[in-house]
Design a protein around this motif. Structure first.
Motif, short mmCIF file in Angstrom:
data_model
loop_
_atom_site.label_atom_id
_atom_site.label_comp_id
_atom_site.label_asym_id
_atom_site.label_seq_id
_atom_site.Cartn_x
_atom_site.Cartn_y
_atom_site.Cartn_z
N SER A 1 -5.35 3.62 -3.16
CA SER A 1 -4.52 3.38 -2.04
C SER A 1 -4.92 4.32 -0.96
N SER B 1 -2.87 4.05 -8.01
CA SER B 1 -2.35 4.57 -6.63
C SER B 1 -3.47 5.21 -5.98
N LEU C 1 0.78 -1.22 0.00
CA LEU C 1 -0.13 0.04 0.08
C LEU C 1 0.98 1.50 -0.12
N LEU D 1 2.30 1.75 -3.59
CA LEU D 1 1.23 2.15 -4.41
C LEU D 1 0.58 3.66 -4.06
N GLY D 2 1.01 4.08 -2.76
CA GLY D 2 0.33 5.27 -2.23
C GLY D 2 1.13 6.43 -2.58
#
Length: 428
Positions: free
Chosen positions: A378, A375, A354, A357-358
C-alpha cells in the motif's frame, strides 16, 4: 510556457469554483486529526496487541535464557525470532533491527544471568535455613539486568505486556531454583527450625529491567497518540485529493471541455502536468496545515505537541512524494471512470481500502501475518514508513529516500496507465 499558464489557470478556476469541496479538502483532515487523536489518546496506552514482532538474544545459554525463549515462542503475544537476516541475533544487530522498524522489541538476556540468580537463591536459602550469617552471605546477592530495546512506534501497552510476561517467566524459574536448592540443603541436613528470609533479601531485586527506545533522536521519543495520528491522518487527507481530482476530470468530460482540450495543439502530458502542479500544491498546503495543527494546536487540547524530528527536508520530501502519488492516482481513476458517480465511488472507496491496508486505521504491525504482508504494497504504508523514520526513529533525509522514491515510481505507473487508457479510448 503560455500553454502551461493557461492550463494551470483553468485548473485553478475549476478548483476555486467548488468552494465547498475545496474547504472540505482542508477542514475534513484537520477535524479527523483532532477527533481521532483525542479519542485514541486514553486508549493508546491500554490496548493490547498480538503477534508483535520480537527478536530475542540469549547470551545466557542456561536455564533463564532457555525458559524465557521458550515462553516467548509459545506466547501469542509476539512473533518470535532469534535471527536477523538468517544470522543469529546479537545485541548490536538487534538494536539496529529495532531502530530500522524490522522488530517492535528486542529482549537481551545477559551472560551468566542464570548463574547469578542461582547464586543469589543459594545465599537466600542458606540464610533462611540458618546456615550462615547475613554478613557472610551478602556477597552472594547479584543483580541481573534484562535489556529491552523498544521501537518508538510501539505502543506503551505492548511494552507493559511483554515486561509482564518476562516477570512471569522469571518468577517461575526463580521458584523452581529455590525449591531445588531447598531440596539439596534439606538432603544434607535437616535444621531444627526454619526462619524467614531477612529484610535484606526481601528488598533485593535480583532481576531488573532496562528499557531504551531505539531512536537516534536526543533522549528518544516516547510514543503517543499525537505522533501516530498526525502523520497517519495527514496521509489520509492528502490521498483524499483523489476525490477532487476525479470530480474535476468528470466535469471536463460532462461539459465537453475535455473534447475541446483534445482539439487544441496541446499534448495530453501537458494537460496532466498542469493538473499535477495545481493539486500537488493544494496537497502541500494541506500537509503544512496539518503539521502546524500537530505542533501548535494539540497542546491547547492538553495533548503532547508533535515532534517533527530533525530533518525538515526529509519531512517535506515525503510529504511531496505522497502528494504526487495521491494526485496521480486521482488522474488514473478519473481517466478510467465512465461517469461522475462511478468516479466518486471508486475514488473514495479505493482511498478507504488503501488507508485500511496501509496502517492508517489500525497499525500494520498488529495486523495478522497475511494482512501485514499485503499492507507492504500500500502506498500509504510507504508514506507512514517515511514519517515513522523521521518522527520516531530520528533518522535523516536519506532514510526517506526509499519510501519516497517508491511513491514517485508508483506515481509514474499511475500516469502511464492513465495515458495508455486515454489513447485506447480515443481509438475506440
Amino acid at each position: 510556457m503560455k500553454k502551461f499558464i493557461a492550463i494551470i489557470t483553468k485548473e485553478l478556476r475549476m478548483l476555486l469554483r467548488d468552494k465547498i469541496g475545496l474547504s472540505i479538502l482542508f477542514i475534513m483532515p484537520l477535524v479527523l486529526i483532532v477527533v481521532m487523536t483525542v479519542i485514541q489518546d486514553a486508549a493508546f496506552h491500554s490496548i493490547s496487541e498480538e503477534g508483535v514482532p520480537l527478536v530475542f538474544v540469549d547470551n545466557d545459554k542456561d536455564s533463564l535464557g532457555i525458559s524465557i525463549g521458550n515462553g516467548l515462542k509459545e506466547s501469542t503475544l509476539c512473533a518470535f525470532s532469534d535471527q536477523i537476516d538468517g544470522k543469529p541475533a546479537t545485541a548490536e544487530t538487534a538494536r539496529a533491527a529495532v531502530s530500522e522498524g524490522k522488530f517492535m522489541i528486542a529482549v537481551i538476556i545477559p551472560e551468566h544471568a542464570t548463574q547469578k540468580i542461582r547464586t543469589s537463591v543459594e545465599g537466600l536459602v542458606e540464610e533462611t535455613m540458618g546456615l550462615s550469617e547475613i554478613g557472610e552471605i551478602r556477597h552472594y546477592v547479584d543483580s541481573v539486568e534484562i535489556l529491552m530495546y523498544i521501537d518508538p512506534v510501539a505502543k506503551n501497552s505492548i511494552v507493559v505486556t511483554v515486561t509482564s510476561n518476562l516477570h512471569e517467566f522469571i518468577a517461575a524459574m526463580k521458584t523452581k531454583l529455590m525449591f531445588e536448592t531447598f531440596s539439596e540443603q534439606i538432603g544434607e541436613i535437616v535444621p531444627d527450625g526454619v526462619s524467614k528470609p531477612s529484610n535484606a533479601y526481601a528488598k533485593t531485586q535480583i532481576v531488573s529491567y532496562k528499557q531504551e527506545y531505539a531512536s537516534k533522536l536526543e533522549g528518544g521519543v516516547t510514543p503517543n497518540a499525537v505522533q501516530h495520528n498526525v502523520p497517519a491522518w495527514t496521509i489520509f487527507g492528502i490521498f483524499f485529493i483523489v476525490v477532487s481530482v476525479v470530480s474535476n476530470i468528470m466535469k471536463e468530460k460532462k461539459d465537453g471541455s475535455a473534447f475541446r482540450l483534445h482539439t487544441m495543439p496541446t499534448s495530453y502530458s501537458q494537460l496532466i502536468i498542469g493538473k499535477l502542479i495545481v493539486y500537488v500544491t493544494v496537497c502541500t498546503l494541506q500537509f503544512f496545515a496539518m503539521m502546524l495543527v500537530g505542533v501548535y494546536f494539540m497542546p491547547v487540547l492538553g495533548l503532547p505537541a508533535l515532534d517533527p524530528g530533525d530533518s525538515y527536508v526529509g519531512l517535506f520530501f515525503i510529504g511531496i512524494s505522497t502528494a504526487f502519488a495521491a494526485t496521480s492516482f486521482g488522474v488514473l481513476i478519473g481517466t478510467v471512470a465512465q461517469s461522475e458517480q462511478q468516479g466518486a465511488i471508486l475514488g473514495s472507496l479505493s482511498v478507504l481500502l488503501l488507508s485500511a491496508l496501509g496502517g492508517i486505521w489500525v497499525p500494520a504491525y498488529v495486523m495478522p501475518g497475511v494482512m501485514r504482508t499485503i499492507s507492504e504494497f500500500s502506498p500509504m504504508n510507504w508514506a507512514m514508513d517515511g514519517f515513522y523514520k523521521l518522527l520516531f526513529r530520528g533518522e535523516g533525509f536519506f532514510s526517506t529516500f526509499a519510501p519516497g522514491m517508491k511513491l514517485i515510481a508508483l506515481s509514474f505507473v499511475f500516469l502511464l496507465g492513465a495515458s495508455l487508457f486515454n489513447r485506447y479510448k480515443k481509438r475506440a
